[in-house]
Design a protein around this motif. Structure first.
Motif, PDB file in Angstrom:
ATOM      1  N   UNK A   8       0.801  -1.596  -0.285  1.00  0.00           N
ATOM      2  CA  UNK A   8      -0.114   0.411   0.090  1.00  0.00           C
ATOM      3  C   UNK A   8       1.013   1.352  -0.274  1.00  0.00           C
ATOM      4  N   UNK A   9       1.969   1.347   1.218  1.00  0.00           N
ATOM      5  CA  UNK A   9       3.173   2.424   0.629  1.00  0.00           C
ATOM      6  C   UNK A   9       3.249   2.646  -0.194  1.00  0.00           C
ATOM      7  N   UNK A  10       4.046   1.577  -1.338  1.00  0.00           N
ATOM      8  CA  UNK A  10       3.903   1.427  -2.513  1.00  0.00           C
ATOM      9  C   UNK A  10       3.634   1.953  -3.506  1.00  0.00           C
ATOM     10  N   UNK A  11       2.134   1.710  -3.548  1.00  0.00           N
ATOM     11  CA  UNK A  11       1.123   2.318  -3.963  1.00  0.00           C
ATOM     12  C   UNK A  11       0.668   3.455  -3.912  1.00  0.00           C
ATOM     13  N   UNK A  12       0.892   3.968  -2.768  1.00  0.00           N
ATOM     14  CA  UNK A  12       0.654   5.430  -3.056  1.00  0.00           C
ATOM     15  C   UNK A  12       1.877   6.145  -3.036  1.00  0.00           C
ATOM     16  N   UNK A  13       2.832   5.989  -3.265  1.00  0.00           N
ATOM     17  CA  UNK A  13       3.653   6.672  -3.959  1.00  0.00           C
ATOM     18  C   UNK A  13       3.604   7.389  -5.426  1.00  0.00           C
ATOM     19  N   UNK A  14       3.634   5.405  -5.586  1.00  0.00           N
ATOM     20  CA  UNK A  14       3.145   5.963  -6.792  1.00  0.00           C
ATOM     21  C   UNK A  14       1.871   6.504  -7.400  1.00  0.00           C
ATOM     22  N   UNK A  15       0.720   6.929  -6.705  1.00  0.00           N
ATOM     23  CA  UNK A  15       0.033   7.546  -7.213  1.00  0.00           C
ATOM     24  C   UNK A  15       0.790   8.580  -7.143  1.00  0.00           C
ATOM     25  N   UNK A  16       1.079   9.360  -6.312  1.00  0.00           N
ATOM     26  CA  UNK A  16       1.410  10.497  -5.880  1.00  0.00           C
ATOM     27  C   UNK A  16       2.435  10.864  -6.881  1.00  0.00           C
ATOM     28  N   UNK A  17       3.815  10.055  -7.725  1.00  0.00           N
ATOM     29  CA  UNK A  17       4.065  10.746  -8.724  1.00  0.00           C
ATOM     30  C   UNK A  17       3.385  10.540 -10.192  1.00  0.00           C
ATOM     31  N   UNK A  18       2.061   9.996 -10.136  1.00  0.00           N
ATOM     32  CA  UNK A  18       1.584   9.829 -11.499  1.00  0.00           C
ATOM     33  C   UNK A  18       0.859  11.451 -12.152  1.00  0.00           C
ATOM     34  N   UNK A  19       1.430  11.540 -13.264  1.00  0.00           N
ATOM     35  CA  UNK A  19       0.803  12.649 -13.703  1.00  0.00           C
ATOM     36  C   UNK A  19      -0.526  13.032 -14.732  1.00  0.00           C
ATOM     37  N   UNK A  20      -1.615  13.869 -13.806  1.00  0.00           N
ATOM     38  CA  UNK A  20      -2.687  13.245 -14.786  1.00  0.00           C
ATOM     39  C   UNK A  20      -2.641  14.042 -16.025  1.00  0.00           C
ATOM     40  N   UNK A  21      -3.239  14.108 -17.272  1.00  0.00           N
ATOM     41  CA  UNK A  21      -3.453  14.044 -18.222  1.00  0.00           C
ATOM     42  C   UNK A  21      -4.721  14.113 -19.281  1.00  0.00           C
ATOM     43  N   UNK A  22      -5.249  14.955 -19.902  1.00  0.00           N
ATOM     44  CA  UNK A  22      -6.590  15.154 -20.280  1.00  0.00           C
ATOM     45  C   UNK A  22      -6.451  13.809 -20.953  1.00  0.00           C
ATOM     46  N   UNK A  23      -8.121  13.588 -21.130  1.00  0.00           N
ATOM     47  CA  UNK A  23      -8.366  11.946 -21.256  1.00  0.00           C
ATOM     48  C   UNK A  23      -9.541  12.261 -22.267  1.00  0.00           C
ATOM     49  N   UNK A  24      -9.678  12.111 -23.439  1.00  0.00           N
ATOM     50  CA  UNK A  24     -10.928  11.495 -24.414  1.00  0.00           C
ATOM     51  C   UNK A  24     -10.916  10.452 -25.695  1.00  0.00           C
ATOM     52  N   UNK A  25     -12.236  10.492 -24.892  1.00  0.00           N
ATOM     53  CA  UNK A  25     -12.395   8.893 -25.576  1.00  0.00           C
ATOM     54  C   UNK A  25     -12.712   8.599 -27.047  1.00  0.00           C
ATOM     55  N   UNK A  26     -11.927   8.275 -28.334  1.00  0.00           N
ATOM     56  CA  UNK A  26     -12.272   8.969 -29.766  1.00  0.00           C
ATOM     57  C   UNK A  26     -13.776   7.382 -30.346  1.00  0.00           C
TER      58      UNK A  26
END
Length: 437
Positions: A8-26
């Motif tokens: 859970x700690x590694x997943x938390x660090x991974x989520x904190x380092x993730x970068x949100x980008x715009x999402x579009x469904x084609x």
């Protein structure tokens, strides 16, 4: 408990380092409507073959007595490697390189008469080809920017996947090794010559080796230019995650299908020998997968053949079920995936491990991965590129009714697949387009 906390700690660090980008469904219509470009193979042939013919004409006929055009001593390993690297790395900027080379020849030779007309005609041809490619690229990027402007949500890109989108990773490792080798090899020979020469005079160094070094440096410089072009295109298109259809016959992408593998993450219930932590895993090119073992208690041949028809249909879309008997038929209509990094032609997007509700279809199996955006000669004839976990071409075995007695056949319509599964004892099932026998 300690392992769960660490996870859970590694997943938390991974989520904190993730970068949100715009999402579009084609939609399928939007993906299908992306305009065609000149096929890559035609771009390369139309760039390099005329340029080679031009050089043959100039070197062997028009200016055969010019010393600066004497290349006999440059036919070395490093020069050939550099030329291969240049042709490989160029992709869709090949017309620009051919145009630059033609302009350089014009400035060096200052031609008149027929050679001048030949050079001007070649330059006009390469220029037209280059501008056509630029127009098509900008049109593709404009489409991506419009989708980005229409996006209403975001998705997170994990750091390990975001690192694969860097511009320098758009070129294969083999290409970098080839370009570096074409420069380092003559450099080492020059260094050896310098230090083994009693006089140690720079002017005494072999001129052909110096020329080979210069060509190697130019090959490496070209790779860096390609990286710069990719970087600019990425900035123009912007970061964007797209949900796209897994379509073979239309759209700008083709797909790799990885067979004979299962997800590397161990099953929650255990029992899988493929991902058993106590087993020494086989190193695969695709690190997100583990080799599918034929004797696995969950994914093995006996386990698959012991499934009831209803149980079989629930996993029939997974390539590991079929082993080396896979087929493009496994792709269901409506299969979709989320990708990031598509920034125009020649870009290399990655598939995102996004768990979301696909409003326009179903999530495709994790085994399907996007390839470089390249225009084929015929989109309708494009198929999946089946590879094993080591990134070798899979040799697909076909069903032979005479030599392989079946014990059951199952219609795959319930799994959304067009075809039938033919189950054979001591083998994985085969997929056929119609009832056999």
């Amino acid at each position: 408990m300690a392992q769960l906390k660490a996870r859970y700690a590694s997943e938390g660090v991974r989520a904190a380092q993730s970068k949100p980008v715009p999402f579009y469904s084609v939609t399928e219509e939007e993906w299908r409507s992306i305009p065609r470009d000149i096929p890559n193979v035609i771009v390369l042939l139309a760039s390099w073959l005329p340029l080679i013919a031009l050089n043959v004409y100039l070197f062997r006929f028009a200016y055969r007595d010019r010393e600066e055009l004497e290349l006999g001593g440059l036919l070395t390993f490093s020069v050939i490697a550099a030329c291969v690297a240049v042709m490989w790395a160029a992709c869709r900027i090949a017309p620009w390189l051919a145009l630059t080379a033609t302009a350089a020849l014009y400035l060096i030779l200052q031609p008149v008469g027929v050679p001048q007309l030949v050079l001007l005609g070649s330059g006009a041809f390469f220029g037209l080809l280059a501008l056509t490619g630029l127009f098509n690229q900008l049109r593709f990027i404009a489409r991506l920017r419009r989708w980005r402007a229409l996006s209403t949500s975001t998705v997170d890109i994990p750091p390990e996947q975001r690192s694969r989108l860097h511009a320098y990773r758009q070129l294969p490792k083999t290409l970098w090794y080839l370009a570096l080798g074409s420069m380092i090899y003559p450099l080492l020979k020059l260094v050896w010559q310098f230090f083994t020469d009693a006089k140690q005079v720079v002017n005494a160094l072999d001129r052909d080796r110096i020329d080979s070094l210069v060509i190697g440096v130019m090959a490496l410089a070209l790779c860096l230019v390609v990286v710069l072009v990719r970087f600019i295109e990425q900035r123009l298109a912007g970061h964007l995650a797209l949900e796209i259809p897994l379509a073979r016959g239309y759209g700008p992408l083709s797909f790799t299908a990885v067979g004979k593998v299962v997800p590397a993450e161990p099953l929650s219930g255990g029992g899988c020998d493929c991902t058993d932590p106590g087993r020494e895993p086989k190193t695969l090119e695709y690190g997100q997968f583990a080799e599918c073992l034929d004797n696995c208690r969950v994914h093995g041949i006996a386990a698959v053949n012991n499934l009831s028809p209803a149980e079989f249909l629930r996993v029939a879309d997974q390539p590991w079920v079929w082993g080396e008997h896979v087929s493009d038929r496994l792709v269901r209509r409506g299969d979709r995936m989320v990708i990031a990094g598509l920034s125009g032609w020649d870009s290399m997007p990655v598939r995102l491990e996004v768990r979301t509700v696909f409003g326009q279809g179903r999530q495709a199996a994790a085994n399907y991965l996007p390839r470089r955006a390249a225009e084929p000669r015929k989109r309708q004839a494009r198929g999946l590129h089946w590879r094993d976990g080591a990134d070798n071409t899979m040799q697909v075995e076909q069903f032979d009714p005479a030599a392989m007695p079946e014990f059951e056949r199952i219609s795959l319509a319930g799994a959304g697949i067009d075809g039938y599964a033919v189950r054979v004892r001591s083998k994985r099932p085969f997929i056929c387009g119609h009832p056999v026998g």
